[in-house]
Enzyme design. Structure first.
Site, PDB file in Angstrom:
ATOM      1  CG  ASP A  32      -1.878   1.125   1.282  1.00  0.00           C
ATOM      2  OD1 ASP A  32      -1.672   2.101   0.539  1.00  0.00           O
ATOM      3  OD2 ASP A  32      -2.840   1.054   2.060  1.00  0.00           O
ATOM      4  CG  HIS A  39      -6.852   3.351   4.301  1.00  0.00           C
ATOM      5  ND1 HIS A  39      -5.477   3.253   4.260  1.00  0.00           N
ATOM      6  CD2 HIS A  39      -7.135   4.058   5.427  1.00  0.00           C
ATOM      7  CE1 HIS A  39      -4.955   3.859   5.319  1.00  0.00           C
ATOM      8  NE2 HIS A  39      -5.945   4.361   6.038  1.00  0.00           N
ATOM      9  CG  ASP A  74      -2.967  -3.550  -0.438  1.00  0.00           C
ATOM     10  OD1 ASP A  74      -1.980  -3.268   0.238  1.00  0.00           O
ATOM     11  OD2 ASP A  74      -4.114  -3.707   0.028  1.00  0.00           O
ATOM     12  CD  GLN A 115      -1.457   1.911   4.693  1.00  0.00           C
ATOM     13  OE1 GLN A 115      -2.264   2.796   4.913  1.00  0.00           O
ATOM     14  NE2 GLN A 115      -1.717   0.628   4.899  1.00  0.00           N
ATOM     15  CG  ASN A 125      14.110 -11.411   1.521  1.00  0.00           C
ATOM     16  OD1 ASN A 125      12.947 -11.024   1.448  1.00  0.00           O
ATOM     17  ND2 ASN A 125      14.444 -12.681   1.384  1.00  0.00           N
ATOM     18  CG  ASP A 152      -7.607  -3.676   0.369  1.00  0.00           C
ATOM     19  OD1 ASP A 152      -6.643  -3.684   1.171  1.00  0.00           O
ATOM     20  OD2 ASP A 152      -8.242  -2.640   0.094  1.00  0.00           O
ATOM     21  CE  LYS A 153      -9.556  -1.056   3.237  1.00  0.00           C
ATOM     22  NZ  LYS A 153      -8.300  -0.685   2.541  1.00  0.00           N
ATOM     23  CE1 TYR A 249      -4.410  -2.446  11.998  1.00  0.00           C
ATOM     24  CE2 TYR A 249      -4.645  -0.063  11.972  1.00  0.00           C
ATOM     25  CZ  TYR A 249      -4.929  -1.295  11.426  1.00  0.00           C
ATOM     26  OH  TYR A 249      -5.718  -1.388  10.317  1.00  0.00           O
ATOM     27  CE  LYS A 252      -7.395  -3.680   8.129  1.00  0.00           C
ATOM     28  NZ  LYS A 252      -6.881  -2.429   7.806  1.00  0.00           N
ATOM     29  CG  ASP A 253      -0.718  -8.211   8.046  1.00  0.00           C
ATOM     30  OD1 ASP A 253       0.229  -7.443   8.223  1.00  0.00           O
ATOM     31  OD2 ASP A 253      -1.443  -8.636   8.951  1.00  0.00           O
ATOM     32  CG  ASP A 307     -12.411   1.992   5.405  1.00  0.00           C
ATOM     33  OD1 ASP A 307     -12.990   2.871   4.747  1.00  0.00           O
ATOM     34  OD2 ASP A 307     -11.512   2.239   6.228  1.00  0.00           O
TER      35      ASP A 307
END
Ligand code: F6R
Ligand code: MG
Ligand code: MG
Length: 394
Positions: A32, A39, A74, A115, A125, A152-153, A249, A252-253, A307
């Site tokens: 992202d 977002h 993303d 972000q 890496n 996403d999310k 936090y 998100k991943d 979102d």
């Protein structure tokens, strides 16, 4: 790492000639770097930066094929090359693209610019630096259909349920029952993302133990899947947890994964079948809510309502001699698999369940359980109540 010698995978004798076949690597690396109107979605100027650099890398021969797309906010870089997994040149290419795209995002004052770039200097890496990575180095079969998923999310454990269904559930994958080349089952490599340990479990024999682990997707994540009889790698997912890298936090991943299809592996349709219905994943709004995942085509790959709801796209392609099979102009042939109306029911379910959860507001189970909330910003809010609690006998 970057110096890895990666020529041989197979020596074939064809008419007396020794043919050296190189292995092919599929890398999907995402970040992202900043998005439009919150977002929500990656805008065109960001795509342009990524396309320009990937085309250059292709012309210079570092990679063989590339495709740029988005999952909500993303930016996703799909690269096919012959440098192997964890290759520093490939990771460096992605890192530099994300840095330049971040500069562009900053110049447009896009939201959350940079972000996911948690570290400042590249160290060989990209894993552990913020961006998400799924890679798979393979020997191309005579025909090699591939599916890449990007969501996403949500978080990497979101792939646990579909990966289980694809490679272990005979009611999803008819081939597990009907195709003798699959009857030996599949092995799942599961990562404990809290303690950084991994374990391999084989299905069908260890199916119940596997479910015992991966039924907790916030901690145990399916990292790789291999066919048991020959160890052929056929599934790979990203496993990063940004909050664990940053210690707080930070977003998100939003995971990615790669799955190989057909001819002794699950068919394309068996790989997509788990998405005929929605299912619940963690990570909606502020990384703090359960939400129903919604499979969408690229044109709907944007997160809006609360979102979300969490979205997933799936792209299909064929490998062809170390590249993505392309048209006469050299453009990669990519199928936008969830664009199909066959996934309308799942979309409708996702919207309905999303509305049900939202009616519950900030009450569990709409909001994540307290353990998961430790990785969000909620503890900061609760901190001020700490000294107001008094002992009580009851
Ligand atoms: C970001 C995300 C969003 C944000 C939310 C609040 O990936 O999932 O739900 O967490 O929009 O964002 P901030 O705190 O940046 O205003
Ligand atoms: Mg964002
Ligand atoms: Mg995202």
């Amino acid at each position: 790492m970057g110096k890895r010698f990666n020529i041989t995978s197979r020596l074939n004798v064809h008419g007396g000639l020794l043919v050296i076949q190189k292995k092919t690597t599929i890398s999907i690396i995402k970040c992202d770097v900043g998005s439009l109107a919150g977002h929500h979605v990656v805008p065109e100027p960001i795509f342009s930066v990524a396309r320009m650099h990937l085309k250059k890398a292709q012309n210079e021969g570092l990679i063989n094929s590339q495709y740029v797309f988005n999952a909500g906010d993303d930016l996703e870089l799909l690269m096919v090359h012959q440098k192997g997994e964890n290759n520093s040149e490939i990771h460096n290419l992605a890192w530099n693209i994300f840095k330049e795209a971040t500069n562009k995002a900053k110049s447009l004052k896009l939201y959350g610019a940079g972000q996911d770039l948690l570290k400042t200097a590249f160290s060989g890496n990209i894993k552990g630096m913020g961006p998400g990575v799924a890679e798979m180095e393979i020997e191309e079969r005579d025909s090699e259909p591939i599916v890449v998923f990007a969501a996403d999310k949500t978080e990497p454990g979101a792939f646990n349920f579909p990966m289980f269904k694809i490679f272990a559930d005979p009611n999803n994958t008819a081939g597990l029952v009907i195709d003798p080349s699959m009857i030996g089952g599949f092995k799942f490599e599961v990562l404990d993302v809290i303690e950084n340990k991994k374990v391999v479990l084989k299905c069908p024999e260890e199916m119940y133990e596997l479910i015992a682990l991966i039924g907790t997707p916030e901690r145990y994540v399916v990292a790789h899947v291999r066919r048991a009889r020959d160890n052929l790698v056929c599934g790979s997912t990203s496993t990063t947890r940004l909050s664990l890298i940053a210690g707080k936090y930070v977003g998100k991943d939003d995971p990615v994964s790669i799955v190989r299809a057909q001819h002794g592996l699950p068919a394309l349709g068996e790989i997509l079948a788990p998405y005929m219905h929605t299912f619940f994943v963690e990570g909606w709004m502020r990384g703090s809510h359960w939400g129903p995942i919604m499979p969408v085509g690229l044109k709907n790959s944007c997160c809006t309502a609360f979102d979300g709801p969490p979205r997933i796209v799936a792209l299909g392609f064929q490998l062809c001699n170390g590249k993505i099979a392309s048209d006469d102009n050299g453009e990669p042939l990519i199928c936008d698999l969830f664009e199909d109306p066959a996934f309308d029911l799942a979309r409708k379910e996702a919207i309905e369940y999303a509305a049900v959860f939202r009616r519950m507001g900030e009450f569990e189970p709409a909001r994540l359980g307290s353990n998961s909330m430790e990785y969000t910003t909620l503890p900061k809010v609760l901190e001020k109540l700490k000294n107001r609690f008094v002992k009580t006998d009851v």
